[in-house]
Write a protein that holds these residues in place. Structure first.
Motif, PDB file in Angstrom:
ATOM      1  N   HIS A 130      -6.807  -9.324   6.702  1.00  0.00           N
ATOM      2  CA  HIS A 130      -6.960  -8.300   5.662  1.00  0.00           C
ATOM      3  C   HIS A 130      -5.581  -7.820   5.187  1.00  0.00           C
ATOM      4  CE1 HIS A 130      -8.891  -4.327   4.220  1.00  0.00           C
ATOM      5  NE2 HIS A 130      -7.595  -4.097   4.162  1.00  0.00           N
ATOM      6  N   GLU A 131      -4.668  -7.593   6.145  1.00  0.00           N
ATOM      7  CA  GLU A 131      -3.337  -7.082   5.777  1.00  0.00           C
ATOM      8  C   GLU A 131      -2.509  -8.150   5.063  1.00  0.00           C
ATOM      9  OE1 GLU A 131      -3.092  -4.018   5.827  1.00  0.00           O
ATOM     10  OE2 GLU A 131      -4.795  -3.705   7.147  1.00  0.00           O
ATOM     11  N   HIS A 158      -3.211  -8.291   1.464  1.00  0.00           N
ATOM     12  CA  HIS A 158      -2.525  -7.264   0.658  1.00  0.00           C
ATOM     13  C   HIS A 158      -1.191  -7.791   0.125  1.00  0.00           C
ATOM     14  CE1 HIS A 158      -4.868  -3.571   0.860  1.00  0.00           C
ATOM     15  NE2 HIS A 158      -5.026  -3.674   2.152  1.00  0.00           N
ATOM     16  N   CYS A 213     -10.546   0.120   3.978  1.00  0.00           N
ATOM     17  CA  CYS A 213      -9.128  -0.005   3.632  1.00  0.00           C
ATOM     18  C   CYS A 213      -8.603   1.371   3.265  1.00  0.00           C
ATOM     19  CB  CYS A 213      -8.991  -0.958   2.442  1.00  0.00           C
ATOM     20  SG  CYS A 213      -7.293  -1.192   1.889  1.00  0.00           S
ATOM     21  N   LEU A 214      -7.399   1.680   3.726  1.00  0.00           N
ATOM     22  CA  LEU A 214      -6.827   2.990   3.416  1.00  0.00           C
ATOM     23  C   LEU A 214      -6.582   3.153   1.918  1.00  0.00           C
ATOM     24  CD1 LEU A 214      -4.327   3.414   6.403  1.00  0.00           C
ATOM     25  CD2 LEU A 214      -6.592   4.449   6.116  1.00  0.00           C
ATOM     26  N   GLN A 226       0.815  -1.221   0.000  1.00  0.00           N
ATOM     27  CA  GLN A 226       0.000   0.000   0.000  1.00  0.00           C
ATOM     28  C   GLN A 226       0.847   1.270   0.000  1.00  0.00           C
ATOM     29  OE1 GLN A 226      -2.508  -1.489   3.511  1.00  0.00           O
ATOM     30  NE2 GLN A 226      -3.926  -0.188   2.388  1.00  0.00           N
TER      31      GLN A 226
HETATM   32 NI    NI Z   1      -6.373  -2.618   3.355  1.00  0.00          NI
END
Ligand code: NI
Length: 177
Positions: free
Chosen positions: A139-140, A143, A97-98, A51
């Motif tokens: 979730h992370e 990614h 999510c960012l 990210q």
């Molecule tokens: Ni996220």
């Protein structure tokens, strides 16, 4: 310490599979602290390497588990995190999510997990997590494999969200041009 720019979907850099880390060195340690600072400033409860343009298997999370006690931060920096056990029971959470600002959708994942990871001092650790912390870690880790929370929902909902984000991106580009 520095705030890192967060990549917003849709973006091919969010779809890559991140590489394992051999050794945590000072440079990576400093970068993880920047990731934490960026996450807190956003504000968010988790952030993964891809990210912020780092193609390495690194995540930071802090779901403020201490919030009810003393409000102290309770961050985890996890290198090469790996889920080694999952519960049979699932948990549904309205995830955000960012990298998908202001977009939310319900995602079902195992309620509790055991995760093995290397900490910032190169020590292998195991953590049993449940509830929001378990959701956040899963979730992370997604990614790191190029998976976003919208990949867990229906194609129709996913397209709607990505279309919205594309529109917002184009507007922002036009305004800054
Ligand atoms: Ni996220």
């Amino acid at each position: 310490m520095a705030l890192l720019p967060i990549i917003v979907a849709p973006d091919p850099r969010l779809k890559i599979k991140a590489e394992a880390v051999d050794q945590v060195d000072d440079e990576l340690r400093a970068f993880m602290h920047d990731m934490l600072e960026t996450m807190y400033a956003a504000p968010g409860i988790g952030l993964a390497g891809p990210q912020v343009g780092l193609g390495k298997r690194v995540i930071v999370v802090d779901v403020r588990e201490n919030a009810e006690d003393d409000g102290a931060p309770n961050p985890y920096c996890m290198v090469n995190p790996q889920i080694i056990e999952v519960s049979r029971e699932d948990r549904i959470h309205d995830e955000g999510c960012l990298s998908l600002p202001d977009q939310y959708a319900e995602v079902e994942r195992p309620d509790s997990i055991r995760v093995r990871y290397t900490d910032e001092n190169n020590t292998v650790q195991e953590l049993d997590a449940d509830g929001l912390l378990a959701t956040c870690i899963q979730h992370e880790i997604d990614h790191l494999d190029g998976i976003l929370f919208v990949d867990h929902i229906t194609a129709l909902k996913r397209k709607m969200i990505l279309r919205k984000l594309t529109k917002i991106k184009k507007l922002a580009e036009r305004e800054s041009a």
